[in-house]
Motif scaffolding. Structure first.
Motif, PDB file in Angstrom:
ATOM      1  N   ALA A  91      44.301  27.052 -28.927  1.00 20.07           N
ATOM      2  CA  ALA A  91      43.482  27.532 -29.957  1.00 20.07           C
ATOM      3  C   ALA A  91      42.456  26.748 -30.233  1.00 20.07           C
ATOM      4  O   ALA A  91      41.067  27.156 -30.371  1.00 20.07           O
ATOM      5  N   GLY A  92      42.464  25.368 -30.423  1.00 12.80           N
ATOM      6  CA  GLY A  92      41.281  24.479 -30.623  1.00 12.80           C
ATOM      7  C   GLY A  92      40.143  24.704 -29.331  1.00 12.80           C
ATOM      8  O   GLY A  92      39.048  24.656 -29.868  1.00 12.80           O
ATOM      9  N   GLU A  93      40.491  24.611 -28.243  1.00 15.66           N
ATOM     10  CA  GLU A  93      39.731  24.914 -27.364  1.00 15.66           C
ATOM     11  C   GLU A  93      38.769  26.206 -27.355  1.00 15.66           C
ATOM     12  O   GLU A  93      37.617  26.184 -27.245  1.00 15.66           O
ATOM     13  N   ALA A  94      39.603  27.281 -27.737  1.00 16.50           N
ATOM     14  CA  ALA A  94      38.873  28.513 -28.012  1.00 16.50           C
ATOM     15  C   ALA A  94      37.930  28.426 -28.951  1.00 16.50           C
ATOM     16  O   ALA A  94      36.654  28.978 -28.952  1.00 16.50           O
ATOM     17  N   LEU A  95      38.274  27.795 -30.109  1.00 22.97           N
ATOM     18  CA  LEU A  95      37.259  27.990 -31.439  1.00 22.97           C
ATOM     19  C   LEU A  95      36.295  26.949 -31.105  1.00 22.97           C
ATOM     20  O   LEU A  95      35.159  27.625 -31.615  1.00 22.97           O
ATOM     21  N   ALA A  96      36.454  25.932 -30.139  1.00 21.40           N
ATOM     22  CA  ALA A  96      35.384  25.234 -29.928  1.00 21.40           C
ATOM     23  C   ALA A  96      34.226  26.061 -29.011  1.00 21.40           C
ATOM     24  O   ALA A  96      33.043  25.818 -29.217  1.00 21.40           O
ATOM     25  N   ARG A  97      34.878  26.828 -28.003  1.00 21.37           N
ATOM     26  CA  ARG A  97      33.929  27.555 -27.246  1.00 21.37           C
ATOM     27  C   ARG A  97      32.926  28.456 -28.187  1.00 21.37           C
ATOM     28  O   ARG A  97      32.073  28.926 -27.586  1.00 21.37           O
ATOM     29  N   LEU A  98      33.751  29.046 -29.174  1.00 20.45           N
ATOM     30  CA  LEU A  98      33.049  29.972 -30.178  1.00 20.45           C
ATOM     31  C   LEU A  98      32.055  29.336 -31.299  1.00 20.45           C
ATOM     32  O   LEU A  98      31.372  30.004 -31.953  1.00 20.45           O
ATOM     33  N   GLY A  99      32.154  27.904 -31.291  1.00 21.50           N
ATOM     34  CA  GLY A  99      31.483  27.194 -32.038  1.00 21.50           C
ATOM     35  C   GLY A  99      32.090  27.128 -33.494  1.00 21.50           C
ATOM     36  O   GLY A  99      31.404  26.988 -34.662  1.00 21.50           O
ATOM     37  N   PHE A 100      33.276  27.432 -33.666  1.00 24.95           N
ATOM     38  CA  PHE A 100      33.969  27.589 -34.895  1.00 24.95           C
ATOM     39  C   PHE A 100      34.929  26.033 -35.151  1.00 24.95           C
ATOM     40  O   PHE A 100      35.599  25.621 -34.394  1.00 24.95           O
ATOM     41  N   ALA A 101      34.551  25.689 -36.490  1.00 23.32           N
ATOM     42  CA  ALA A 101      35.680  24.472 -36.672  1.00 23.32           C
ATOM     43  C   ALA A 101      37.013  25.053 -37.453  1.00 23.32           C
ATOM     44  O   ALA A 101      36.958  26.343 -37.909  1.00 23.32           O
TER      45      ALA A 101
END
Length: 504
Positions: free
Chosen positions: A170-180
């Motif tokens: 999940a952390g990697e997916a959020l990072a790809r989306l630019g979400f903290a």
């Protein structure tokens, strides 16, 4: 077209679109309600009052007061500790519904979350970033805790996310989306996991599938009437109006329309047979009862999909947070069991028609609907497969809603089993789709033997569409792929879109 999610007033038609992949956005009124409830929770915290879920523990630990400097930790720990699901991941169309339903529930303005929580949920839905949610672990009260915790953990960067079809931490997916990763405030974790959205979403998936299966079953049933050289006299509206059951009246009218203009029907108007077997003649009575059940379940699920199922329920006008039991999913459990029973019976009567058509003593058609039978087995084992699916459905149809088991050290001593009920309903509907697919192929094969006579224009189009992908069964061949195609055609509504619009 983007579907507007209007908290408290979103229709089943809108949910069908979201289920099918349409983008969604929250109506403007929802944001104002969210802000008002969040402000109320902030005032409650500032006042120092003890309020369940805001500054206390949970379940049996509700009497434990949590200090203000640990409220963020409390909410995060709640999500992580409750992420205890097992089993296969829920399918993407169900997860989409879960996220939309949660946004609607929070958008009613009785949960107390900040708008950033709902914004993030909808942004992930829009980006096709779907939390991986295990299908097992909920008893349908106190809400769908474990599966909703998995949904919520993804917002925090925990667990896994299916990003445009790729499974990622999940952390990697959020990072790809630019979400903290989100940091939750008071009550936000509880608001996210306390609710019936998972059981309701699975039940809606079963309902929408049931609509397609049901409509396809009417088409299959009408084709079977012509394949048998049966009569449509039993569908005369006067018979059904005399009884008055609305589903029965609607089904009789649908069957009458489907058979209108059939050359096969008119070719035997003077035949000596006056009554067909019950599975043909009593379709309006049986399928009409199923239709009434499906419609009733649909009403319940539409209400629940728009409902506030959080606890405690925040009332911003008085700054009160009242503890109740809206998280108890008994309405969903009953609705899902009703859908399951309707689908079980829809498959059951369909299989009986298939059995009649393959029996030369009953149908007057070649044994097992194939020339040179003996060397060829034809539809013999296709009917056995339909019978197997029907019997499996019978074993699954026992209502989950009558079950309960105490949890959380007996604090939560009666539960709904709604998620179990909805999951069973999904499986039963899928099995029924296979049964109806077999009937469609069986009836089409039977119609072929009446050439050059044709069935009605509507049914002839269905027969033609089937024959475009599944050739006439002339000699034995590998048949599994054809059965899979027919089941898929039922599940996707290939033949039933217009009829669904009339019935639902």
């Amino acid at each position: 077209m983007t579907i507007e999610l209007d908290p408290g007033a979103t229709t089943l038609a809108a949910f069908r679109r979201v289920w099918g992949g349409a983008p969604a956005a929250l109506a403007a009124a929802g944001w104002a309600a969210i802000d008002a409830a969040a402000d109320a929770v902030a005032r409650i915290v500032a006042s120092g009052r003890t309020v369940y879920g805001v500054n206390t523990g949970f379940g049996l630990l509700a009497q434990t007061r949590i200090p203000a400097d640990r409220l963020e930790e409390l909410q995060r720990n709640l999500i992580l500790s409750h992420s205890c699901g097992l089993g296969e991941a829920l399918p993407r169309e169900v997860v989409r519904l879960i996220m939309a339903l949660k946004a609607i529930g929070l958008g009613r303005g009785h949960s107390g979350v900040r708008r950033i929580v709902v914004e993030r949920l909808l942004a992930m839905l829009d980006a096709d970033a779907l939390p991986v949610i295990p299908s097992q672990g909920s008893v349908g009260a106190s809400g769908d805790l474990a599966p909703l915790a998995h949904m919520s953990a993804a917002l925090l960067g925990e667990g896994r996310i299916l990003l445009r079809g790729e499974a990622l931490p999940a952390g990697e997916a959020l990072a790809r989306l630019g979400f903290a990763p989100l940091v939750l405030g008071p009550k936000e974790g509880l608001a996210l996991i306390n609710g019936t959205q998972v059981s309701t979403a699975i039940a809606l998936d079963a309902l929408f599938t049931a609509e397609r299966v049901f409509a396809s079953a009417l088409i299959g049933g009408a084709l079977s009437v012509d394949a048998l050289k049966g009569t449509d006299a039993a569908f005369d509206p006067r018979i059904h109006e005399a009884r008055g059951q609305p589903g029965q009246i609607a089904v009789a009218a649908a069957l009458k329309r489907l058979l209108d203009g059939s050359e096969i029907r008119h070719s035997h108007e003077d035949c000596p047979r006056v009554q067909d077997p019950y599975s043909f003649r009593c379709q309006p009575q049986v399928m009409g009862a199923c239709l009434d059940l499906i419609r009733n379940a649909a009403r319940t699920l539409e209400i629940e999909a728009n409902a506030v199922t959080d606890n405690p329920v925040v009332f911003p006008d008085t700054d009160q947070a009242l503890s109740g039991g809206n998280f108890h999913a008994q309405p969903v459990a009953f609705a899902a069991d009703i859908v399951a029973m309707a689908m079980c019976e829809t498959g059951s009567i369909s299989e009986r028609r298939t059995a009649v058509l393959v029996d030369p003593k009953m149908s007057g058609l070649p044994p097992f609907l194939v020339r040179d039978s003996g060397v060829n087995s034809g539809f013999m084992i296709a009917q056995v497969s339909a019978a197997a699916l029907v019997s499996e459905n019978k074993s699954l149809a026992f209502p989950a809603s009558v079950d309960s088991i105490p949890t959380s050290a007996n604090q939560e001593d009666h539960v709904s089993m709604a998620t179990h009920a909805a999951t069973k309903a999904r499986r039963i509907a899928g099995n029924a789709a296979g049964v109806i697919g077999i009937e469609l192929l069986t009836a089409t094969q039977g119609i072929d033997f009446h050439a050059p006579l044709k069935t009605s224009p509507q049914l002839e189009q269905v027969r033609s569409d089937i024959r475009a992908d599944v050739p006439h069964y002339a000699v034995d061949r590998y048949f599994a792929d054809d059965l899979a195609w027919a089941k898929s055609a039922v599940l996707t509504g290939t033949f039933s879109h217009a009829l669904i619009g009339d019935l639902f």
